[in-house]
Design an enzyme around this catalytic site. Structure first.
Site, PDB file in Angstrom:
ATOM      1  N   GLU A 167      30.593  49.288   6.415  1.00  9.88           N
ATOM      2  CA  GLU A 167      30.811  49.677   5.351  1.00  9.88           C
ATOM      3  C   GLU A 167      32.485  49.866   5.469  1.00  9.88           C
ATOM      4  O   GLU A 167      32.827  50.400   4.474  1.00  9.88           O
ATOM      5  CB  GLU A 167      30.210  50.788   5.072  1.00  9.88           C
ATOM      6  CG  GLU A 167      29.184  51.128   5.041  1.00  9.88           C
ATOM      7  CD  GLU A 167      28.046  50.351   6.414  1.00  9.88           C
ATOM      8  OE1 GLU A 167      26.776  51.037   6.732  1.00  9.88           O
ATOM      9  OE2 GLU A 167      28.439  49.991   7.070  1.00  9.88           O
TER      10      GLU A 167
ATOM     11  N   PHE B 105      22.775  54.820   3.603  1.00 11.42           N
ATOM     12  CA  PHE B 105      22.825  56.149   4.367  1.00 11.42           C
ATOM     13  C   PHE B 105      24.055  57.103   4.191  1.00 11.42           C
ATOM     14  O   PHE B 105      25.070  56.861   4.690  1.00 11.42           O
ATOM     15  CB  PHE B 105      22.334  56.303   5.695  1.00 11.42           C
ATOM     16  CG  PHE B 105      20.235  55.237   5.346  1.00 11.42           C
ATOM     17  CD1 PHE B 105      19.647  56.351   5.328  1.00 11.42           C
ATOM     18  CD2 PHE B 105      20.338  54.482   5.407  1.00 11.42           C
ATOM     19  CE1 PHE B 105      17.791  55.893   4.485  1.00 11.42           C
ATOM     20  CE2 PHE B 105      19.091  54.030   5.485  1.00 11.42           C
ATOM     21  CZ  PHE B 105      18.349  53.817   4.944  1.00 11.42           C
TER      22      PHE B 105
ATOM     23  N   ASP C 122      24.601  58.948   7.071  1.00 14.29           N
ATOM     24  CA  ASP C 122      25.316  58.874   8.351  1.00 14.29           C
ATOM     25  C   ASP C 122      26.033  57.906   8.281  1.00 14.29           C
ATOM     26  O   ASP C 122      26.640  58.025   9.505  1.00 14.29           O
ATOM     27  CB  ASP C 122      23.642  58.711   8.510  1.00 14.29           C
ATOM     28  CG  ASP C 122      22.809  59.622   8.543  1.00 14.29           C
ATOM     29  OD1 ASP C 122      22.053  60.768   9.503  1.00 14.29           O
ATOM     30  OD2 ASP C 122      21.589  59.443   8.107  1.00 14.29           O
TER      31      ASP C 122
ATOM     32  N   HIS D 236      19.189  58.445  10.324  1.00 17.89           N
ATOM     33  CA  HIS D 236      19.380  58.210   9.035  1.00 17.89           C
ATOM     34  C   HIS D 236      18.578  59.908   7.949  1.00 17.89           C
ATOM     35  O   HIS D 236      18.093  59.107   6.936  1.00 17.89           O
ATOM     36  CB  HIS D 236      18.044  57.147   8.408  1.00 17.89           C
ATOM     37  CG  HIS D 236      18.660  56.040   9.224  1.00 17.89           C
ATOM     38  ND1 HIS D 236      18.345  55.670  10.790  1.00 17.89           N
ATOM     39  CD2 HIS D 236      18.740  54.692   8.917  1.00 17.89           C
ATOM     40  CE1 HIS D 236      18.556  54.272  10.966  1.00 17.89           C
ATOM     41  NE2 HIS D 236      18.752  53.489  10.338  1.00 17.89           N
TER      42      HIS D 236
END
Length: 337
Positions: A70, A93, A95, A139
């Site tokens: 990411e 997600f 998270d 998640h």
């Protein structure tokens, strides 16, 4: 012309229509194009839950597969957007947004301020939020409030397919960075959605049910649970108004205040952790600006201050329920009525 469409398909359609309209727009994500050309797969996987399935076949190399890094690909998305390329990137997600937090809060959110308003960052970060599919602690979080804390970022969380399509199209056309939160429990829920493209203004709440005894202010999945509680209360003679925030930043506090001025009571419902969430923000602002007209103390319902449990039975207890909203709302109305 409208037809029934799930939120998942409405989001897919919004992306498809915007990529068709803008030949430079790109889409980044994990497995967005995965599966193409492999045995048993005639189409791309379309991300973790298949939301973008089919877009690679239509738009080719503008649908970009990325590795689960990411930090790297959100940085690339932000960079591309500063060159005028409207970019949608998916962090599967919410998270895992911490991995790329610097790119969002120190770069995307600040560039316009640091360059005297001349820099534009038309990037949308799509991400899944919420509990309910036994995704366990890593998640299942509702971290929407966290991103409203940072100036420069806009934050959206739609409660239905119609809103999701209109808000996503508007987010893509916006020149500021947007965190577009999609509640995974709402993906299969259908509503009437027009076939043509349309937009819903960012920063404008929606009164989804009118009432005179109590205002419930909420967003996402909690809109549906609040509406169900309001219907139960109506059978007992109580009139409950439900306000769907839709956009969490900028926050349409004027619509909230107008509702509370009418009802004199407030219940803020938020699936997020209780400390510094959207509900506490709403209550603080309402108390400060309408204290003199309140008929009872504002109430809040949230998830407990603990990680989301993996156990299905414990997860059901963790997520704010219809019964809890009903009971809290009833007590608030009956107090000093």
């Amino acid at each position: 012309m409208s037809r029934k469409l799930s939120m998942k398909l409405a989001i897919n359609e919004a992306l498809d229509q915007e990529m068709t309209r803008d030949s430079q727009m790109i889409l980044m994500g994990q497995d967005t194009a995965g599966g193409i050309g492999t045995d048993g797969e005639s189409d791309c996987w379309g991300g973790v839950l298949g939301v973008t399935k089919g877009l690679y076949s239509k738009h080719g190399n503008r649908v970009i597969d990325v590795p689960p890094t990411e930090l790297a690909y959100i940085g690339a998305a932000v960079g591309a957007s500063t060159f005028g390329i409207r970019t949608v990137a998916e962090v599967p997600f919410i998270d895992f947004m911490g991995v790329c937090l610097d790119q969002l809060i120190n770069q995307a959110g600040k560039l316009k301020y640091m360059f005297g308003g001349k820099a534009e960052v038309p990037v949308v970060i799509r991400t899944m939020v919420g509990a309910g599919i036994n995704g366990a602690a890593q998640h299942s979080q509702m971290l929407t409030p966290m991103f409203t804390h940072f100036p420069g970022l806009k934050v959206i969380c739609a409660s239905n397919a119609y809103d999701a399509k209109g808000l996503l199209i508007q987010a893509i056309r916006d020149n500021d960075p947007v965190i577009f939160c999609e509640h995974k429990n709402l993906y299969e829920m259908e509503t009437d959605v027009p076939e043509n493209d349309y937009t819903i203004p960012l920063g404008k709440a929606n009164i989804v049910r009118e009432g005179s005894d109590l205002s419930i202010v909420t967003y996402g999945q909690m809109v549906h649970r609040s509406l169900e509680a309001a219907e139960q209360l109506e059978k007992e003679g109580f009139s409950v108004e439900v306000v769907d925030l839709r956009t969490l930043s900028p926050l349409d506090i004027d619509t909230v205040l107008s509702s509370v001025n009418k009802t004199g009571r407030l219940l803020a419902v938020d699936e997020a952790y209780p400390r510094c969430n959207i509900a506490t923000d709403i209550i603080a602002q309402v108390t400060e600006k309408t204290f003199g007209i309140l008929k009872s103390a504002p109430q809040m319902i949230s998830a407990p201050h603990t990680p989301v449990p993996f156990s299905p039975e414990l997860e059901k207890l963790y997520i704010p329920s219809v019964s809890k909203i009903y009971e809290t709302a009833k007590k608030s109305i009956e107090w000093n009525k």
